[in-house]
Design an enzyme around this catalytic site. Sequence first.
Site, short mmCIF file in Angstrom:
data_model
loop_
_atom_site.label_atom_id
_atom_site.label_comp_id
_atom_site.label_asym_id
_atom_site.label_seq_id
_atom_site.Cartn_x
_atom_site.Cartn_y
_atom_site.Cartn_z
N TRP A 88 -2.89 9.09 3.40
CA TRP A 88 -1.86 9.82 4.14
C TRP A 88 -2.15 11.32 4.18
CZ3 TRP A 88 1.91 6.02 5.42
CH2 TRP A 88 2.81 6.44 6.41
N HIS A 124 0.84 -1.19 0.00
CA HIS A 124 0.00 0.00 0.00
C HIS A 124 0.88 1.24 0.00
CE1 HIS A 124 -3.33 -2.58 0.70
NE2 HIS A 124 -2.94 -2.94 1.91
N THR A 125 0.26 2.39 -0.09
CA THR A 125 1.00 3.64 0.09
C THR A 125 1.58 3.62 1.49
OG1 THR A 125 -0.65 4.72 -1.26
CG2 THR A 125 0.86 6.13 -0.07
N GLN A 126 2.88 3.40 1.59
CA GLN A 126 3.48 3.31 2.92
C GLN A 126 4.16 4.61 3.32
OE1 GLN A 126 3.38 0.38 5.03
NE2 GLN A 126 1.79 -0.15 3.59
N SER A 127 4.25 5.51 2.38
CA SER A 127 4.78 6.82 2.73
C SER A 127 4.31 7.81 1.68
CB SER A 127 6.30 6.77 2.76
OG SER A 127 6.79 6.34 1.53
#
Lengths: 263, 266
Positions: free
Chosen positions: B145, B32-35
């Site tokens: 995020w 996934h979008t981890q940052s």
Amino acid sequence: MAMFSQNPVLNGPNYSFAEVPQHAVDGLREHRFNPYTDNGGSTLAIAGADFAIIAGDTRLTAGYSINTRYAPKVFKIGGSTSSQDDANILLSVVGFAADGEALKERLDAVCKMYRYRHGKPMSVSACAKRLSTILYQKRFFPYYVHAILGGLDEDGTGAVYSYDPVGSYEREQCRAGGAAASLIMPFLDNQVNFKNQYIPGSGVGHELQERERVPLPRNEVEVLVKDAFDSAVERHIEVGDGLQMMIITKDGIEERLLPLKKD
Amino acid sequence: MDHRPQAWGRPRDDVYGAYDASYMQTNQPNQHTQSPIVTGTSVLGMKFKDGVVIAADNLASYGSLARFTDVKRLRTFAESSVVGFGGDVSDMQYLDRHLTELAIDEAYTSTTTTPNAQPTLNARNLHKYLSKLLYHRRSKFDPLWNSLLVAGLDEAGAPFLAAADLLGTTFTSPSLATGFGSMLAQPIMRGLVPDEASVAQVTREQAINCVRECMKVLFYRDARSLDSYSLAVVTKDGVELSENEKLENQSWAFADRIKGYGTQTV
């Protein structure tokens, strides 16, 4: 089928890269998304002979920052409407605020469904068991909160139930939770459960007689709560701003807001 | 050398190493979008006696690179609320599309036929919706995020301002700021509105001036900020959104006196 096997070819030259990666670096990366945070704050509950008090400070922190000076941690649970006018149970949650909010809404929905189905409010002991079940259902991705449930039991006696994040629970006379729990709990042991208090002149060593435990009157408990929080505010940076006190008696739930130091 | 037809046209194992089939496996965890990648910095918001002011600059950064300098990070909802986005810009655009869809659905299903009917989703409802969405996504380990501010009016017509972040944490306050703003701007804004009671004494002009001043402080000290910004005022009369504000009366006189990190004297 050399190209489909993971093995070196049997004839001819072998890998020109001596250290070709045999497996992809596992899906786990060094920096993983952390779904939890600590929003600070502290809670405290004391049961009396015919009342229960649950209190919490109203500060919500993120690291060294104060997100807001007023975020309540004590909630009325199980009223028939969203105004919670006829609620008979109190819940405090401290730890990770988003989980606390989710847990509160889950338990409130459960109590409301119970009221709708059975035509009567849930008893505190039933609600206490149900809260334990809700917490344990998320045993492997827990609600990161220290919950305390309060109300009056079937005899009208004050009841306080305290929980760990995965649902272990116990009925107690008093309990402190959250950031300043370790500061407040010893004070409560001494002042509510009379720990280390002995009858003067009753002897030495094993002869010493403990002071008899009696439930405290309401006015004394309110002062105790305020003193406990004033002390916690002094020594813990995540506690302060406001003190929210909910008092449940046979006449209903009273809410009091007192100022705490904002520094 | 493998001359069999199965090997034709394929990278040679003896040159490139055996094909790592683990890349083909789909039974490993999803990435996934981890940052965040392209990011927006602070959003500021402040209540005043008949509404809310909200502001965010128009910059989308790629790390330390000021990559996109005309990205609007405030969006209106149902002509009655404003959402300000900090954090990942692609997640912001996803939420933006999602909210557009939601607004259309609401406009169709709601039966507000009277001319001055209230929107069915006020700012409080919108904030609750967004925070549930954010909490749901963090619980799936696939967070959006962002840190959001939602500005508008509540069901009683009182000013409403609340925050929600990628963990689903929510809170309200007379003034709010995300990101760097929570350290640089929030103390200044709290000087004007220290508590809920003081909101009734603050005029629209005072609030706007204070927020503009805070945007200037942020431009001075936040390296990921821009001097062009968007500012919106929400009142019962609707939303006034201005997307091409410029910082005025900047004073860099202090700059040549700063040595080192600012505490150095020689």
